[in-house]
Design an enzyme around this catalytic site. Structure first.
Site, PDB file in Angstrom:
ATOM      1  N   ASP A  12      37.654  21.424 -29.214  1.00  0.00           N
ATOM      2  CA  ASP A  12      36.363  20.890 -28.781  1.00  0.00           C
ATOM      3  C   ASP A  12      35.372  22.034 -28.845  1.00  0.00           C
ATOM      4  O   ASP A  12      35.759  23.208 -28.842  1.00  0.00           O
ATOM      5  CB  ASP A  12      36.477  20.368 -27.331  1.00  0.00           C
ATOM      6  CG  ASP A  12      35.480  19.259 -27.048  1.00  0.00           C
ATOM      7  OD1 ASP A  12      34.309  19.419 -27.436  1.00  0.00           O
ATOM      8  OD2 ASP A  12      35.868  18.253 -26.455  1.00  0.00           O
TER       9      ASP A  12
ATOM     10  N   ILE B 130      38.705  26.271 -29.020  1.00  0.00           N
ATOM     11  CA  ILE B 130      37.286  25.929 -29.149  1.00  0.00           C
ATOM     12  C   ILE B 130      36.919  26.020 -30.626  1.00  0.00           C
ATOM     13  O   ILE B 130      37.174  27.058 -31.256  1.00  0.00           O
ATOM     14  CB  ILE B 130      36.410  26.937 -28.365  1.00  0.00           C
ATOM     15  CG1 ILE B 130      36.817  26.971 -26.892  1.00  0.00           C
ATOM     16  CG2 ILE B 130      34.928  26.640 -28.562  1.00  0.00           C
ATOM     17  CD1 ILE B 130      36.077  26.068 -25.982  1.00  0.00           C
TER      18      ILE B 130
ATOM     19  N   ALA C 231      35.414  13.678 -31.680  1.00  0.00           N
ATOM     20  CA  ALA C 231      34.255  14.556 -31.467  1.00  0.00           C
ATOM     21  C   ALA C 231      33.018  13.919 -32.093  1.00  0.00           C
ATOM     22  O   ALA C 231      33.064  13.444 -33.226  1.00  0.00           O
ATOM     23  CB  ALA C 231      34.527  15.913 -32.102  1.00  0.00           C
TER      24      ALA C 231
ATOM     25  N   ARG D 171      28.549  12.660 -31.266  1.00  0.00           N
ATOM     26  CA  ARG D 171      27.462  12.357 -30.333  1.00  0.00           C
ATOM     27  C   ARG D 171      27.300  10.850 -30.230  1.00  0.00           C
ATOM     28  O   ARG D 171      27.512  10.150 -31.213  1.00  0.00           O
ATOM     29  CB  ARG D 171      26.175  13.012 -30.823  1.00  0.00           C
ATOM     30  CG  ARG D 171      26.344  14.518 -31.024  1.00  0.00           C
ATOM     31  CD  ARG D 171      25.092  15.258 -30.684  1.00  0.00           C
ATOM     32  NE  ARG D 171      25.430  16.499 -30.017  1.00  0.00           N
ATOM     33  CZ  ARG D 171      24.552  17.213 -29.320  1.00  0.00           C
ATOM     34  NH1 ARG D 171      23.308  16.816 -29.210  1.00  0.00           N
ATOM     35  NH2 ARG D 171      24.930  18.322 -28.731  1.00  0.00           N
TER      36      ARG D 171
ATOM     37  N   TYR E 171      22.237   6.900 -34.623  1.00  0.00           N
ATOM     38  CA  TYR E 171      23.613   6.990 -34.125  1.00  0.00           C
ATOM     39  C   TYR E 171      24.506   6.024 -34.889  1.00  0.00           C
ATOM     40  O   TYR E 171      25.544   6.401 -35.454  1.00  0.00           O
ATOM     41  CB  TYR E 171      23.638   6.679 -32.615  1.00  0.00           C
ATOM     42  CG  TYR E 171      25.017   6.411 -32.078  1.00  0.00           C
ATOM     43  CD1 TYR E 171      26.034   7.345 -32.224  1.00  0.00           C
ATOM     44  CD2 TYR E 171      25.318   5.208 -31.420  1.00  0.00           C
ATOM     45  CE1 TYR E 171      27.311   7.090 -31.738  1.00  0.00           C
ATOM     46  CE2 TYR E 171      26.580   4.955 -30.936  1.00  0.00           C
ATOM     47  CZ  TYR E 171      27.570   5.900 -31.097  1.00  0.00           C
ATOM     48  OH  TYR E 171      28.828   5.646 -30.622  1.00  0.00           O
TER      49      TYR E 171
ATOM     50  N   LYS F   7      27.489   6.878 -37.882  1.00  0.00           N
ATOM     51  CA  LYS F   7      28.900   6.483 -37.765  1.00  0.00           C
ATOM     52  C   LYS F   7      29.327   5.654 -38.976  1.00  0.00           C
ATOM     53  O   LYS F   7      30.458   5.775 -39.449  1.00  0.00           O
ATOM     54  CB  LYS F   7      29.109   5.694 -36.469  1.00  0.00           C
ATOM     55  CG  LYS F   7      29.063   6.557 -35.209  1.00  0.00           C
ATOM     56  CD  LYS F   7      30.346   7.350 -35.038  1.00  0.00           C
ATOM     57  CE  LYS F   7      30.434   8.016 -33.676  1.00  0.00           C
ATOM     58  NZ  LYS F   7      31.707   8.725 -33.451  1.00  0.00           N
TER      59      LYS F   7
ATOM     60  N   ASN G  13      31.455  -1.124 -25.526  1.00  0.00           N
ATOM     61  CA  ASN G  13      30.938  -0.218 -24.488  1.00  0.00           C
ATOM     62  C   ASN G  13      32.071   0.289 -23.592  1.00  0.00           C
ATOM     63  O   ASN G  13      32.627  -0.484 -22.810  1.00  0.00           O
ATOM     64  CB  ASN G  13      29.862  -0.923 -23.678  1.00  0.00           C
ATOM     65  CG  ASN G  13      28.601  -1.124 -24.492  1.00  0.00           C
ATOM     66  OD1 ASN G  13      28.628  -1.737 -25.552  1.00  0.00           O
ATOM     67  ND2 ASN G  13      27.499  -0.570 -24.032  1.00  0.00           N
TER      68      ASN G  13
ATOM     69  N   ARG H 111      26.390  -6.971 -23.399  1.00  0.00           N
ATOM     70  CA  ARG H 111      27.327  -6.015 -23.997  1.00  0.00           C
ATOM     71  C   ARG H 111      28.762  -6.413 -23.643  1.00  0.00           C
ATOM     72  O   ARG H 111      29.000  -7.145 -22.689  1.00  0.00           O
ATOM     73  CB  ARG H 111      27.076  -4.592 -23.457  1.00  0.00           C
ATOM     74  CG  ARG H 111      25.753  -3.977 -23.893  1.00  0.00           C
ATOM     75  CD  ARG H 111      25.761  -3.601 -25.352  1.00  0.00           C
ATOM     76  NE  ARG H 111      24.513  -2.950 -25.755  1.00  0.00           N
ATOM     77  CZ  ARG H 111      23.401  -3.602 -26.112  1.00  0.00           C
ATOM     78  NH1 ARG H 111      23.381  -4.927 -26.116  1.00  0.00           N
ATOM     79  NH2 ARG H 111      22.318  -2.942 -26.457  1.00  0.00           N
TER      80      ARG H 111
ATOM     81  N   GLY I  78      15.777   0.774 -30.072  1.00  0.00           N
ATOM     82  CA  GLY I  78      17.103   0.883 -30.692  1.00  0.00           C
ATOM     83  C   GLY I  78      18.135  -0.064 -30.110  1.00  0.00           C
ATOM     84  O   GLY I  78      19.246  -0.153 -30.628  1.00  0.00           O
TER      85      GLY I  78
HETATM   86  N1  UDP Z   1      20.520  -0.174 -19.690  1.00  0.00           N
HETATM   87  C1  UDP Z   1      19.593  -0.408 -18.682  1.00  0.00           C
HETATM   88  N2  UDP Z   1      19.347   0.605 -17.793  1.00  0.00           N
HETATM   89  C2  UDP Z   1      19.978   1.821 -17.845  1.00  0.00           C
HETATM   90  C3  UDP Z   1      20.927   2.035 -18.873  1.00  0.00           C
HETATM   91  C4  UDP Z   1      21.168   1.018 -19.780  1.00  0.00           C
HETATM   92  O1  UDP Z   1      18.988  -1.487 -18.612  1.00  0.00           O
HETATM   93  O2  UDP Z   1      19.701   2.698 -17.013  1.00  0.00           O
HETATM   94  C5  UDP Z   1      20.802  -1.239 -20.660  1.00  0.00           C
HETATM   95  C6  UDP Z   1      20.503  -0.855 -22.098  1.00  0.00           C
HETATM   96  O3  UDP Z   1      19.163  -1.101 -22.397  1.00  0.00           O
HETATM   97  C7  UDP Z   1      21.471  -1.746 -22.858  1.00  0.00           C
HETATM   98  C8  UDP Z   1      22.683  -1.882 -21.916  1.00  0.00           C
HETATM   99  O4  UDP Z   1      22.202  -1.507 -20.631  1.00  0.00           O
HETATM  100  O5  UDP Z   1      20.913  -3.008 -23.035  1.00  0.00           O
HETATM  101  C9  UDP Z   1      23.831  -0.983 -22.295  1.00  0.00           C
HETATM  102  O6  UDP Z   1      23.323   0.306 -22.521  1.00  0.00           O
HETATM  103  P1  UDP Z   1      24.254   1.592 -22.598  1.00  0.00           P
HETATM  104  O7  UDP Z   1      23.351   2.784 -22.722  1.00  0.00           O
HETATM  105  O8  UDP Z   1      25.224   1.589 -21.470  1.00  0.00           O
HETATM  106  O9  UDP Z   1      25.115   1.372 -23.904  1.00  0.00           O
HETATM  107  P2  UDP Z   1      24.704   1.113 -25.440  1.00  0.00           P
HETATM  108  O10 UDP Z   1      25.028  -0.341 -25.666  1.00  0.00           O
HETATM  109  O11 UDP Z   1      23.280   1.454 -25.636  1.00  0.00           O
HETATM  110  O12 UDP Z   1      25.612   2.012 -26.204  1.00  0.00           O
END
Ligand code: UDP
Length: 287
Positions: A31, A49, A68, A70, A118, A122, A143, A191, A252
């Site tokens: 890592d 590392i 690994a 982002r 992102y 990927k 998620n 989600r 996004g």
């Molecule tokens: N979300 C939110 N408030 C927060 C964080 C996330 O409303 O403080 C919403 C975000 O807009 C998305 C969902 O929760 O619709 C999941 O977001 P997260 O960042 O957990 O995962 P992602 O699907 O973006 O990878």
């Protein structure tokens, strides 16, 4: 089996390494700890590392689990080149330099919509793996949340369940709901959440079974929860009220993301309640 794990001190990596050891595998991992903090993986057989893009990268495994990378959508909109450098070029370097018959990759459900650098970084990595790997298993994680009570998510918090747990534990005053005007049942984004221990178990099945060589394998639960569903569940398991602030849509974001074809590697043991409760307990311990 000998398993080489990239990103082994991260959130998924540390959970996976612990379970790999419990299954009796020899675990090596590296890592770069770019968060400035890391999970303890001193129990693995060999740790070092190393930057994913290091030209001297080398190693082998009966399986290489490449974690690994982002993974924060809003951050990727601000610094796309960093995402392509780490996620796409880093994967190219890993697949060229790390020898294995089963290159297992952590991709993302956002690849279905490709609304952010992102997601695109990927998908580029997936294409490179399909071109270059001898054998591969590409997982699209939905998620990921929850903890084993020891290891945790690192870096600046942004994911919904972690933020909700922080609010429930009193570590932040409130939570912003990013958009309540989506075309969904309550107006907030939907989600599909999966526990990090279920993700780890699925990866171990792939390690032990050998390469899938399919386009991708979806790891989720096949159930959609809205932002409000998640906040309600967090309130229930923590017996608290979370202060919610309605905020504009987050750039996004896809309005809905639910597994259609669940991977055969999935055999779920945990629920959304478990994920919320685990993260809440973790936040209380951090107080
Ligand atoms: N979300 C939110 N408030 C927060 C964080 C996330 O409303 O403080 C919403 C975000 O807009 C998305 C969902 O929760 O619709 C999941 O977001 P997260 O960042 O957990 O995962 P992602 O699907 O973006 O990878």
């Amino acid at each position: 089996m000998k398993v080489l794990v990239t990103g082994c001190t991260g959130y998924v990596g540390s959970h996976l390494c612990k379970k790999l050891k419990e299954h009796g595998h020899e675990v090596h991992g590296f890592d770069v700890n770019f968060h400035g903090e890391h999970n303890d993986v001193s129990f693995i057989d060999k740790f070092w590392i190393q930057d994913l893009n290091d030209r001297y990268l080398h190693g082998w495994g009966d399986a290489v689990v490449h974690l690994a990378g982002r993974s924060v959508v809003p951050q990727s909109l601000k610094e796309p080149s960093n995402y392509y450098r780490v996620n796409t070029m880093g994967t190219k370097n890993a697949v060229e330099k790390l020898r294995t018959d089963n290159f297992i990759f952590a991709s993302t459900s956002s690849a279905f919509e490709m609304r952010s650098p992102y997601a695109r970084s990927k998908v580029g990595a997936e294409d490179i793996i399909k071109e270059k790997a001898d054998g591969y298993t590409i997982f699209r994680f939905f998620n990921v949340s929850g903890t084993d009570g020891i290891h945790r998510q690192l870096g600046t918090p942004s994911h919904l369940i972690r933020m909700a747990a922080m609010a429930a534990a009193g570590n932040i005053p409130d939570i912003k709901v990013f958009g309540n005007d989506y075309d969904t049942r309550d107006g907030t984004c939907i989600r599909d959440y999966i526990h990090v221990c279920d993700i780890s178990d699925a990866i171990i099945r792939a390690v032990e079974k050998g390469p899938a060589n399919t386009d991708y394998e979806c790891l989720g639960s096949n159930t959609g929860y809205s932002v409000f569903d998640v906040l309600k569940t967090m309130e229930n398991v923590s017996n608290t009220n979370i202060k919610k602030i309605l905020a504009p849509r987050r750039e996004g974001d896809a309005h809905s993301c639910i597994v259609e074809n669940l991977s055969e590697f999935c055999d779920l043991k945990y629920t959304l309640e478990d994920m919320c409760y685990d993260q809440y307990k973790m936040q209380l311990n951090l107080n």
